[in-house]
Design an enzyme around this catalytic site. Sequence first.
Site, PDB file in Angstrom:
ATOM      1  N   GLY A 133      -8.066   1.533   6.755  1.00  0.00           N
ATOM      2  CA  GLY A 133      -7.974   0.165   7.247  1.00  0.00           C
ATOM      3  C   GLY A 133      -8.563  -0.826   6.253  1.00  0.00           C
ATOM      4  N   ASN A 157       0.806  -1.225   0.000  1.00  0.00           N
ATOM      5  CA  ASN A 157       0.000   0.000   0.000  1.00  0.00           C
ATOM      6  C   ASN A 157       0.840   1.276   0.000  1.00  0.00           C
ATOM      7  OD1 ASN A 157       1.019  -0.109   2.578  1.00  0.00           O
ATOM      8  ND2 ASN A 157      -0.945   0.083   3.630  1.00  0.00           N
ATOM      9  N   HIS A 181      -4.601   5.292  11.401  1.00  0.00           N
ATOM     10  CA  HIS A 181      -3.541   5.675  10.461  1.00  0.00           C
ATOM     11  C   HIS A 181      -4.041   5.629   9.027  1.00  0.00           C
ATOM     12  CE1 HIS A 181      -3.165   1.527   9.307  1.00  0.00           C
ATOM     13  NE2 HIS A 181      -1.975   1.653   8.752  1.00  0.00           N
ATOM     14  N   GLY A 182      -5.301   5.289   8.824  1.00  0.00           N
ATOM     15  CA  GLY A 182      -5.876   5.233   7.489  1.00  0.00           C
ATOM     16  C   GLY A 182      -7.290   4.703   7.571  1.00  0.00           C
ATOM     17  N   GLY A 239      -7.111   7.846   2.793  1.00  0.00           N
ATOM     18  CA  GLY A 239      -8.238   6.969   2.506  1.00  0.00           C
ATOM     19  C   GLY A 239      -7.811   5.810   1.636  1.00  0.00           C
ATOM     20  N   SER A 240      -8.074   5.906   0.330  1.00  0.00           N
ATOM     21  CA  SER A 240      -7.642   4.893  -0.636  1.00  0.00           C
ATOM     22  C   SER A 240      -7.257   5.631  -1.908  1.00  0.00           C
ATOM     23  CB  SER A 240      -8.762   3.891  -0.914  1.00  0.00           C
ATOM     24  OG  SER A 240      -9.818   4.517  -1.636  1.00  0.00           O
ATOM     25  N   MET A 241      -6.998   4.891  -2.981  1.00  0.00           N
ATOM     26  CA  MET A 241      -6.599   5.564  -4.218  1.00  0.00           C
ATOM     27  C   MET A 241      -7.739   6.379  -4.836  1.00  0.00           C
ATOM     28  SD  MET A 241      -6.303   2.411  -6.955  1.00  0.00           S
ATOM     29  CE  MET A 241      -5.086   1.484  -6.029  1.00  0.00           C
ATOM     30  N   ASN A 284       3.761   2.688  13.329  1.00  0.00           N
ATOM     31  CA  ASN A 284       4.703   1.553  13.452  1.00  0.00           C
ATOM     32  C   ASN A 284       5.953   1.982  14.213  1.00  0.00           C
ATOM     33  OD1 ASN A 284       2.839   0.269  11.886  1.00  0.00           O
ATOM     34  ND2 ASN A 284       4.212  -0.299  10.242  1.00  0.00           N
ATOM     35  N   HIS A 343       3.582   7.742   1.115  1.00  0.00           N
ATOM     36  CA  HIS A 343       3.401   6.775   2.206  1.00  0.00           C
ATOM     37  C   HIS A 343       4.378   5.634   1.998  1.00  0.00           C
ATOM     38  CE1 HIS A 343       1.048   3.107   3.857  1.00  0.00           C
ATOM     39  NE2 HIS A 343       1.714   3.665   4.857  1.00  0.00           N
TER      40      HIS A 343
END
Length: 500
Positions: free
Chosen positions: A431, A260, A428-429, A405-407, A373, A290
């Site tokens: 998920g 990702n 962190h996003g 979020g996502s792409m 992390n 990221h």
Amino acid sequence: MGRSPLLKNKMGKLRITGKDLRSIGFPEGRCVQIAINDLPNRFKKVSHYAVLDLLKPVVENPFDFLEDERFAVTAAALIEQHQYDLKKSATRHAEVSEELLNKLRSLRNENVKGLNEEKVDYPLYGKEFIEQGAINQMEIAVRLPVTVAGALMPDAHQGYGLPIGGVLATENAVIPYGVGVDIGCRMCLSIYDLPAGLVSDQKDHLKTILDKNTLFGAGQEFKNNKDHEVLDNKAFNENPLLKSLQMKAAKQLGSSGSGNHFVEFGIVEITDPNNEFKIPVGNYLSALSHSGSRGLGATIANHYTKVAMQKCVLPQDAKHLAWLDLNTQEGQEYWIAMNLAGDYASACHHRIHEKMAEALGEHPIAVIENHHNFAWKETWNGKEVITHRKGATPAGKNVLGIIPGSMTAPGFIVRGKGNETSINSASHGAGRRLSRTQAEKSITRPELNKLLTDEGITLIGGGLDENPRAYKDIRDVMKAQTDLVEVLGLFYPKIVKMDT
């Protein structure tokens, strides 16, 4: 002339020999041929050496990779081989005395740590979005003798040891798998005083900038790279493991991993007129990245997890939560190595964004960076603790961050509220809601292409396992953590580059 193992054949197929596999610990037997036949189907455009590096932890703990689609066949073959070898060994050595067995059990039990009968209570944010596997893992983590507090973020899903989206505060102890394999993985956002319309007006130019200045994938290295002060860190000379990784780290500086990880151009919409950067409300061209600490962080994580599991023997279902006491040499070694990996991950992002800015001919008017992390020494409820955020974002009072979020879905620029109940953390996003295998089956390439076209997204690389359907709805996730962060603005991805 012999063919270099780094090269592929004309069909681009990976070449690995039995000698290669045995050199990293493969036992003699049928498992070798199974791996030789299967691995080329799992890795495309990945070097011989990179795959061997990735295989080392599989050889050590094949059970941990049965759910990893890249290694599941190989891991199963290794387990079968080990079981077969054990049966043969048992037949040959059936006369081993009970006295010797008891002595071995006694030696092992000297370091065995039990779990507390009662757990530490912890909050779950957005419980309805969290899979049961992640909750089960958190239930174990909050029963560790060293646990002080815990929290589970709304993007949480199952991982190894501490769930992704899990936050755990401990007393003077650090858990390598509570930090994770990609140590110091982070987000970095550069906002430019350039019109948002450039993402469409100069799309081809921006694509070229991404192609020329980024590098993705396991084992990928730059042929030529500049020096960086992080490579001069004295820790490299004080720890033989780190010293052995220094050259590889130098070659990978400024690159990104697979999965990702991404670098993308998009539009930032500033919505809060009182933002810390004094940027007027409006839309701006921006770059978002990221990625983490590459091979350096992964090797540190695997090495010290193994050390922790030897020093701190836990029940089977808790074994990946083995910790290192920070008063010990091993604990201090890991702490120093972890911080070095975090600094290195940050340097990778800075190198990427420097290249973006130079290619654009612009200096950013604002840069926001945050990481996950990682483990921090913090004060919580008046007590010094070690806070592990595995896939969770620091959200202390007025701490800035980016939650992607996502792409196809927006990311959120946030300001932390300093909520101690969440141990000053947020997601962190979005998920994952689908495993990588499930995600690949959930959509075809033509379907993904249509989805991206409909959303106005240009994708360079990117696998089906990262398609938007694999992720939770980021808006639902953000609604579940309004007590943790406030929103300053949004980032809308437009030109996305990922590993192929």
